[in-house]
Design an enzyme around this catalytic site. Structure first.
Site, PDB file in Angstrom:
ATOM      1  N   ARG A  67      17.817 -36.640   6.244  1.00 42.47           N
ATOM      2  CA  ARG A  67      18.583 -36.580   4.994  1.00 42.47           C
ATOM      3  C   ARG A  67      18.520 -35.159   4.444  1.00 42.47           C
ATOM      4  O   ARG A  67      17.445 -34.553   4.389  1.00 42.47           O
ATOM      5  CB  ARG A  67      17.993 -37.563   3.983  1.00 42.47           C
ATOM      6  CG  ARG A  67      18.812 -37.639   2.699  1.00 42.47           C
ATOM      7  CD  ARG A  67      18.316 -38.725   1.795  1.00 42.47           C
ATOM      8  NE  ARG A  67      17.055 -38.374   1.155  1.00 42.47           N
ATOM      9  CZ  ARG A  67      16.405 -39.178   0.338  1.00 42.47           C
ATOM     10  NH1 ARG A  67      16.871 -40.391   0.093  1.00 42.47           N
ATOM     11  NH2 ARG A  67      15.276 -38.808  -0.219  1.00 42.47           N
TER      12      ARG A  67
ATOM     13  N   GLU B 196      23.770 -45.432  -2.521  1.00 40.37           N
ATOM     14  CA  GLU B 196      22.786 -45.663  -3.586  1.00 40.37           C
ATOM     15  C   GLU B 196      23.400 -45.517  -4.970  1.00 40.37           C
ATOM     16  O   GLU B 196      22.751 -45.786  -5.971  1.00 40.37           O
ATOM     17  CB  GLU B 196      21.579 -44.737  -3.420  1.00 40.37           C
ATOM     18  CG  GLU B 196      21.916 -43.277  -3.224  1.00 40.37           C
ATOM     19  CD  GLU B 196      20.705 -42.420  -2.857  1.00 40.37           C
ATOM     20  OE1 GLU B 196      19.564 -42.888  -2.975  1.00 40.37           O
ATOM     21  OE2 GLU B 196      20.905 -41.252  -2.460  1.00 40.37           O
TER      22      GLU B 196
ATOM     23  N   HIS C 254      -0.073 -39.249  -9.081  1.00 43.32           N
ATOM     24  CA  HIS C 254      -0.614 -38.777  -7.809  1.00 43.32           C
ATOM     25  C   HIS C 254      -1.788 -39.609  -7.323  1.00 43.32           C
ATOM     26  O   HIS C 254      -1.967 -39.811  -6.132  1.00 43.32           O
ATOM     27  CB  HIS C 254      -1.032 -37.315  -7.933  1.00 43.32           C
ATOM     28  CG  HIS C 254       0.114 -36.407  -7.691  1.00 43.32           C
ATOM     29  ND1 HIS C 254       0.551 -35.491  -8.602  1.00 43.32           N
ATOM     30  CD2 HIS C 254       0.943 -36.323  -6.636  1.00 43.32           C
ATOM     31  CE1 HIS C 254       1.597 -34.871  -8.109  1.00 43.32           C
ATOM     32  NE2 HIS C 254       1.860 -35.357  -6.928  1.00 43.32           N
TER      33      HIS C 254
ATOM     34  N   CYS D 215      16.984 -48.118   3.672  1.00 43.20           N
ATOM     35  CA  CYS D 215      15.755 -47.320   3.783  1.00 43.20           C
ATOM     36  C   CYS D 215      14.988 -47.217   2.473  1.00 43.20           C
ATOM     37  O   CYS D 215      14.063 -46.418   2.363  1.00 43.20           O
ATOM     38  CB  CYS D 215      16.066 -45.937   4.339  1.00 43.20           C
ATOM     39  SG  CYS D 215      17.230 -45.001   3.318  1.00 43.20           S
TER      40      CYS D 215
ATOM     41  N   ASN E 117      16.292 -48.194  -3.728  1.00 42.17           N
ATOM     42  CA  ASN E 117      15.555 -47.752  -4.926  1.00 42.17           C
ATOM     43  C   ASN E 117      16.534 -47.282  -5.991  1.00 42.17           C
ATOM     44  O   ASN E 117      16.495 -47.724  -7.141  1.00 42.17           O
ATOM     45  CB  ASN E 117      14.597 -46.596  -4.588  1.00 42.17           C
ATOM     46  CG  ASN E 117      13.635 -46.949  -3.480  1.00 42.17           C
ATOM     47  OD1 ASN E 117      13.374 -48.117  -3.234  1.00 42.17           O
ATOM     48  ND2 ASN E 117      13.129 -45.944  -2.794  1.00 42.17           N
ATOM     49  N   ASP E 118      17.416 -46.377  -5.587  1.00 39.93           N
ATOM     50  CA  ASP E 118      18.368 -45.866  -6.569  1.00 39.93           C
ATOM     51  C   ASP E 118      19.457 -46.878  -6.869  1.00 39.93           C
ATOM     52  O   ASP E 118      19.877 -47.023  -8.018  1.00 39.93           O
ATOM     53  CB  ASP E 118      18.976 -44.547  -6.073  1.00 39.93           C
ATOM     54  CG  ASP E 118      18.057 -43.383  -6.388  1.00 39.93           C
ATOM     55  OD1 ASP E 118      17.583 -43.305  -7.535  1.00 39.93           O
ATOM     56  OD2 ASP E 118      17.767 -42.583  -5.480  1.00 39.93           O
TER      57      ASP E 118
HETATM   58  C1  PEP Z   1      16.435 -44.876  -2.233  1.00 40.16           C
HETATM   59  O1  PEP Z   1      16.969 -44.461  -3.270  1.00 40.16           O
HETATM   60  O2  PEP Z   1      16.286 -46.082  -1.971  1.00 40.16           O
HETATM   61  C2  PEP Z   1      15.942 -43.923  -1.223  1.00 40.16           C
HETATM   62  C3  PEP Z   1      15.546 -44.304  -0.029  1.00 40.16           C
HETATM   63  O3  PEP Z   1      15.867 -42.613  -1.589  1.00 40.16           O
HETATM   64  P1  PEP Z   1      14.749 -41.996  -2.544  1.00 40.16           P
HETATM   65  O4  PEP Z   1      13.727 -43.075  -2.802  1.00 40.16           O
HETATM   66  O5  PEP Z   1      14.185 -40.833  -1.808  1.00 40.16           O
HETATM   67  O6  PEP Z   1      15.547 -41.645  -3.737  1.00 40.16           O
HETATM   68 MG    MG Z   2      17.571 -42.385  -3.466  1.00 42.02          MG
END
Ligand code: PEP
Ligand code: MG
Length: 556
Positions: free
Chosen positions: A326, A424, A185, A493, A445-446
């Site tokens: 989302r 993802e 945090h 994103c 990211n995922d």
């Molecule tokens: C991602 O996985 O890139 C994404 C945008 O979703 P989150 O980071 O919320 O899992």
């Molecule tokens: Mg994700």
């Protein structure tokens, strides 16, 4: 010889130089407090300490941004949680000292959170420690905030969120923690405040050190710089500041590359309050609303009307530009009490995203109804996270249609919004053609974590989680290629969109829409304006280029 350049993990980007100021925590366990002889006075002392701590937290909220408010909100909720406080009052009524009863109960909670295998819960342990000490300070009548010298770089072993918030960051320049993680945090607060931060610094800072240069772009700390180091670093800082000012001045301009390719730059939204700090004219709409953060721990209590009004607010703010909302993406690093499963052996491979929504139709249908109602008032699109099989998306489409029919039967305005999906999960990225999606948004990211088999909450393997891995790029190019061939928009994103080292590759892969945090819009637009997409394409690994070649010709 003592190392002059120490490495850590960058947790909030930026450069800073200044005198080093070590924050050492007060040795609280050594304090002594005399218990009131009368039990009711001791109970009253605890009541007053809790109310004093609550008041301090309320005051902090007034000046806090969204991220800070979340931490403080968690602590306030705990103070007001009778299931936590009642047993403590009981213990005091049975003769325990207020400080012993409070500290004992909080220590149990802390131990429970700290032992969690989940990074998110471990991070919450420091929020609890912080709350424990705040109430103890109030009981001991000792609530002084640390004084930080002007221009100082704060160095600490670790830092609690409220110790961070108690520091005047218009005065201090940066923060370096010997422990901590980029997903804690405090790191989140530092990013929200734009305070450069390095965590997990390897190696001790020499005792005599008094001046440091903080490079929170690469994660290095330069100790006792020479005159030459200082001069070079100052030049870098000046360059950075000038770039930031120039980028901010042009933030309202559309993002177009040097060779004339227009790129949509949208924003990722986690709270409605963020919108007050950003000019809607500076973006091409909202590319990702993380509803698990928008409603946070209160998601289950956010009824249809509450959600509907929140989605309407997003649409009103965008004034005609698209808003991609989302659906709930709880689970894994975003656990939610009462919604997500506990003790999954591998939560990132477990019940999260759409898997969880389909398992909880009671909650999911409320969200779909609110979205369908809001869709009647603007360009709202619904995006489904963690889709792995076409059946999941189909099930959502059927549920959405059923809810719309019911709304219409009840005479309530509703509309079927475009239904898209996050790409993802590798299974989706490899076969995007199998899904009946109206649009795709790549969650880098995922996708990166799953393709490279590196937990996104695990600092030890962070260097392997590289979106520039050719396998990740190849999948991105493949999805972009499929979208262009079918006339479906593909955006991205994840955090990679805001990484200017990755950006040229994303555009070269064929992406023409990105969504980034509001703090990154100016920088990303400036980086796009500096790029030549066709030159970037020739720098791609050959097989990736195969997927993305002729992209612009095809979509024209
Ligand atoms: C991602 O996985 O890139 C994404 C945008 O979703 P989150 O980071 O919320 O899992
Ligand atoms: Mg994700």
């Amino acid at each position: 010889m003592v190392e002059r350049v120490l490495s850590g993990q960058p947790a909030s980007t930026g450069l800073a130089a200044g005198p080093l100021m070590r924050l050492t925590p007060a040795p609280t366990p050594m304090r002594e407090r005399v218990k009131h002889a009368k039990i009711e006075h001791e109970v009253q002392a605890l009541r007053e300490a809790l109310s004093r701590a609550a008041h301090q937290l309320q005051t902090l909220t007034e000046h806090a941004d969204t991220a800070a408010s979340d931490v403080i909100g968690f602590q306030l909720a705990l103070i007001e949680d009778e299931t936590l406080t009642q047993p403590i009052y009981e213990a005091v009524r049975c003769g325990q000292a207020a400080d012993t009863a409070w500290a004992g109960a909080l220590d149990d909670e802390i131990e429970h959170y700290a032992a969690s295998s989940n990074e998110y819960f471990r991070a919450r342990a420091s929020d609890l420690r912080d709350l424990r000490d705040r109430v103890l300070d109030a009981l001991f009548g000792d609530d002084a905030a640390p004084m930080v010298r002007h221009g100082a770089v704060v160095v600490a072993d670790d830092l609690s969120p409220s110790a961070f918030l108690a520091i005047d960051w218009s005065s201090a320049r940066a923060i370096v923690l010997m422990r901590g993680s980029a997903s804690s945090h405090v790191a989140m607060l530092a990013r929200a405040k734009g305070v450069p931060m390095i965590v997990g610094l390897a190696g001790p800072i020499p005792e005599h050190a008094s001046e440091v240069l903080v490079d929170a772009v690469s994660g290095t700390l330069h100790v006792e710089p020479t005159e030459d180091d200082r001069r070079r670093f100052a030049a870098r800082m000046e360059g950075e500041a000038a770039r930031r000012t120039a980028a901010t001045r042009r933030i309202r301009e559309a993002a177009v590359t040097r060779d004339g390719v227009r790129v949509a730059v949208r924003i990722n939204v986690a709270s409605l309050a963020e919108l007050d700090r950003f000019d809607a004219a500076a973006c091409d709409g909202i590319g990702l609303v993380r509803t698990e953060l928008l409603f946070g721990e209160h998601f289950a209590d956010a009824d249809e009307n509450t959600q509907y009004h929140a989605y309407r607010r997003l649409l009103d703010w965008c004034a005609g530009k698209p808003v991609v909302v989302r659906t709930l993406d709880a689970g894994a690093d975003k656990p939610m009490a009462g919604i997500t499963l506990e003790h999954e052996s591998n939560p990132f491979l477990g019940m999260r995203g759409v898997r969880l929504s389909l398992a909880r139709p009671d909650l999911f249908r409320v969200q779909l109804r609110a979205l369908a109602r809001a869709a009647a008032h603007g360009d709202l699109k619904v995006m489904i996270p963690m889709v792995t099989t076409p059946r999941e998306l189909e099930a959502v489409r059927v549920m959405l249609a059923e809810e719309i029919r019911q709304l219409e039967r009840a005479g309530i305005d509703a509309r079927m919004p475009p239904l898209g999906m996050m790409v993802e999960v590798p299974a989706a990225a490899l076969a995007p053609e199998s899904f009946d999606a109206d649009f795709h948004s790549i969650g880098s990211n995922d996708l990166t974590q799953y393709v490279t088999a590196t937990g996104r909450d695990n600092a030890a393997v962070a260097s392997l989680a590289d979106p520039l891995n050719p396998a990740v790029l190849r999948l991105i190019a493949h999805v972009a290629h499929h979208g262009a061939a079918r006339g479906l928009e593909v955006s991205l994103c994840g955090d990679a969109a805001a990484d200017t080292a990755v950006l040229p590759h994303l555009l070269a892969c064929g992406l023409r829409a990105l969504s980034v945090g509001i703090a990154s819009v100016a920088r990303v637009k400036a980086a796009i304006a500096d790029l030549d997409v066709h030159a970037s394409m020739s720098a791609l690994p050959v097989d990736v280029a195969l997927f993305s070649s002729n992209h612009d010709r095809r979509i024209k």
